[in-house]
Design a protein around this motif. Structure first.
Motif, mmCIF file in Angstrom:
data_model
loop_
_atom_site.group_PDB
_atom_site.id
_atom_site.type_symbol
_atom_site.label_atom_id
_atom_site.label_comp_id
_atom_site.label_asym_id
_atom_site.label_seq_id
_atom_site.Cartn_x
_atom_site.Cartn_y
_atom_site.Cartn_z
ATOM 1 N N CYS A 33 36.623 29.406 40.645
ATOM 2 C CA CYS A 33 37.618 29.216 41.820
ATOM 3 C C CYS A 33 37.403 28.962 43.142
ATOM 4 N N ALA A 43 39.936 32.494 46.715
ATOM 5 C CA ALA A 43 39.330 32.696 45.169
ATOM 6 C C ALA A 43 39.493 33.871 44.730
ATOM 7 N N VAL A 46 42.876 34.786 43.721
ATOM 8 C CA VAL A 46 43.257 34.204 42.474
ATOM 9 C C VAL A 46 42.515 34.665 41.217
ATOM 10 N N THR A 50 44.637 36.496 38.213
ATOM 11 C CA THR A 50 44.471 35.868 36.769
ATOM 12 C C THR A 50 44.133 37.169 35.894
ATOM 13 N N THR A 72 44.723 30.721 34.659
ATOM 14 C CA THR A 72 44.230 30.393 36.122
ATOM 15 C C THR A 72 45.420 29.087 36.657
#
Length: 73
Positions: A33, A43, A46, A50, A72
């Motif tokens: 990421c 990142a 994320v 996820t 993702t």
């Protein structure tokens, strides 16, 4: 921990299974990421999202790598 045992643990809410999943896949996912997003904070967000999606969708499991990296997208 073997994938099948890990998935079974996740499905019944075992905390050690969640921890193991994050330890086993978190660094690689974060690294990927960071390379894509060029922003570590984004990142990390994320990656966190996820894993939340993985935990919520574990009953539709098709394989750890497919599951994590597919969430993702």
């Amino acid at each position: 921990m073997a994938d099948r045992k890990l998935i079974d643990g996740l499905k019944i809410g075992r905390e050690d299974s969640y921890r193991h999943l994050v330890e086993q896949h978190g660094s690689r996912l974060l690294q990927t990421c960071c390379l894509i997003l060029k922003d570590r904070q984004e990142a990390e967000d994320v990656v966190q999202e996820t894993f939340i999606r993985v935990f919520k969708g574990i009953h539709e499991f098709k394989g750890i790598a497919v599951c994590i990296h597919g969430f993702t997208g």
